[in-house]
Design a protein around this motif. Structure first.
Motif, PDB file in Angstrom:
ATOM      1  N   ASP A  28       0.816  -1.222   0.000  1.00 21.76           N
ATOM      2  CA  ASP A  28       0.000   0.000   0.000  1.00 21.76           C
ATOM      3  C   ASP A  28       0.843   1.262   0.000  1.00 21.76           C
ATOM      4  OD1 ASP A  28      -2.164  -1.629   0.194  1.00 21.76           O
ATOM      5  OD2 ASP A  28      -2.172  -1.584   2.384  1.00 21.76           O
ATOM      6  N   GLU A 181      -1.532   9.926  -5.396  1.00 19.27           N
ATOM      7  CA  GLU A 181      -1.960   9.573  -4.029  1.00 19.27           C
ATOM      8  C   GLU A 181      -3.327   8.897  -4.047  1.00 19.27           C
ATOM      9  OE1 GLU A 181      -1.470  13.431  -2.139  1.00 19.27           O
ATOM     10  OE2 GLU A 181       0.279  12.654  -1.035  1.00 19.27           O
ATOM     11  N   GLN A 185      -4.238   5.226  -2.675  1.00 18.41           N
ATOM     12  CA  GLN A 185      -5.241   4.980  -1.626  1.00 18.41           C
ATOM     13  C   GLN A 185      -6.190   3.844  -1.969  1.00 18.41           C
ATOM     14  OE1 GLN A 185      -6.567   8.972  -0.953  1.00 18.41           O
ATOM     15  NE2 GLN A 185      -4.644   9.381   0.139  1.00 18.41           N
TER      16      GLN A 185
END
Ligand SMILES: Nc1ncnc2c1ncn2[C@@H]1O[C@H](COP(=O)(O)OP(=O)(O)OP(=O)(O)O)[C@@H](O)[C@H]1O
Length: 220
Positions: A28, A181, A185
């Motif tokens: 992640d 980003e 996510q």
């Protein structure tokens, strides 16, 4: 998860571009890769894509040792990886839609599925209304967003970017980073090579620093 275990890369001319690089990138994570020109950033990305092979050491991605991926397995390997370049590398005689569709056409997706996925990708980068435009009619930031849509259209697990904001002003660069980003996510591992220390040090992600092929810092 991407693991580099004492990876070195010496090019044919004898130049050692990476030296004993060991690092783990979590599933992640979004990480920045920085360092002077020639430090080895692009080489590290090329090893993940299997454009190059290490001279020593191992690279393991989600449990698979890349040394075991033979030439005929490379297309399958690359389908898991989206790539964004500084100069977009768009086809200027094709529409935005066709540029984004390209990886799906190559992978043999069905017509209706291509339309669905391309529009979903264009929507994520805010360019749905421009699907019929030619890239030349778009701004630099918009062109880069087309490049990002093309990189994510096949839903890769890994997104690699080599100086993706190199030609953009600070405000547009920040917008592009926000897009990365957002993909991170939703579970995409993102690796961004960038010289732009001012920008990347403001964002709260791990920064890997290369100096003459060695990883000199892998902290936050
Ligand atoms: N195909 C190649 N053949 C020979 N040497 C190469 C090759 N690609 C890169 N190199 C050399 O390996 C070293 C690392 O290059 P690399 O492109 O990985 O650096 P970089 O950090 O991405 O640099 P930049 O920020 O300028 O793009 C450099 O000395 C470069 O000249």
């Amino acid at each position: 998860m991407i693991t580099f275990d004492r990876v070195s890369k010496r090019y044919a001319e004898g130049h050692e571009a990476l030296r004993e690089v060991s690092v783990e990138l979590g599933r992640d994570e979004l990480v920045f890769l920085t360092g002077h020109s020639g430090a080895g950033k692009s080489t590290l990305l090329r090893l993940i894509m299997l454009i190059e092979r290490p001279t020593r050491g191992q690279i393991i991605i989600d449990g698979e040792n890349l040394a075991k991926v033979k030439a005929r397995g490379i297309p399958r390997h690359r389908r898991n990886i989206g790539v964004v370049f500084q100069n977009h590398q768009l086809l200027f005689d094709r529409t935005v839609f066709d540029n984004v569709a390209l990886p799906l056409v190559i992978a043999g997706y069905e017509h209706r599925e291509i339309g669905r996925r391309v529009r979903a990708a264009l929507d994520k980068v805010g360019l749905l209304a421009r699907e019929r435009a030619l890239p030349i009619t778009l701004s630099g930031g918009e062109q880069q967003r087309v490049g990002i849509a093309r990189a994510v259209v096949a839903k890769p697990r890994i997104l690699l970017a080599d100086e993706p904001t190199g030609n953009l002003d600070p405000a547009l660069s920040a917008e592009i980073m926000q897009l990365f980003e957002a993909f991170n996510q939703v579970g995409v591992t993102v690796v961004i090579a960038s010289h732009d220390l001012a920008l990347i040090s403001r964002l709260r992600h791990r920064i890997l620093t290369l100096r003459e092929g060695r990883l000199v810092s892998s902290g936050g």
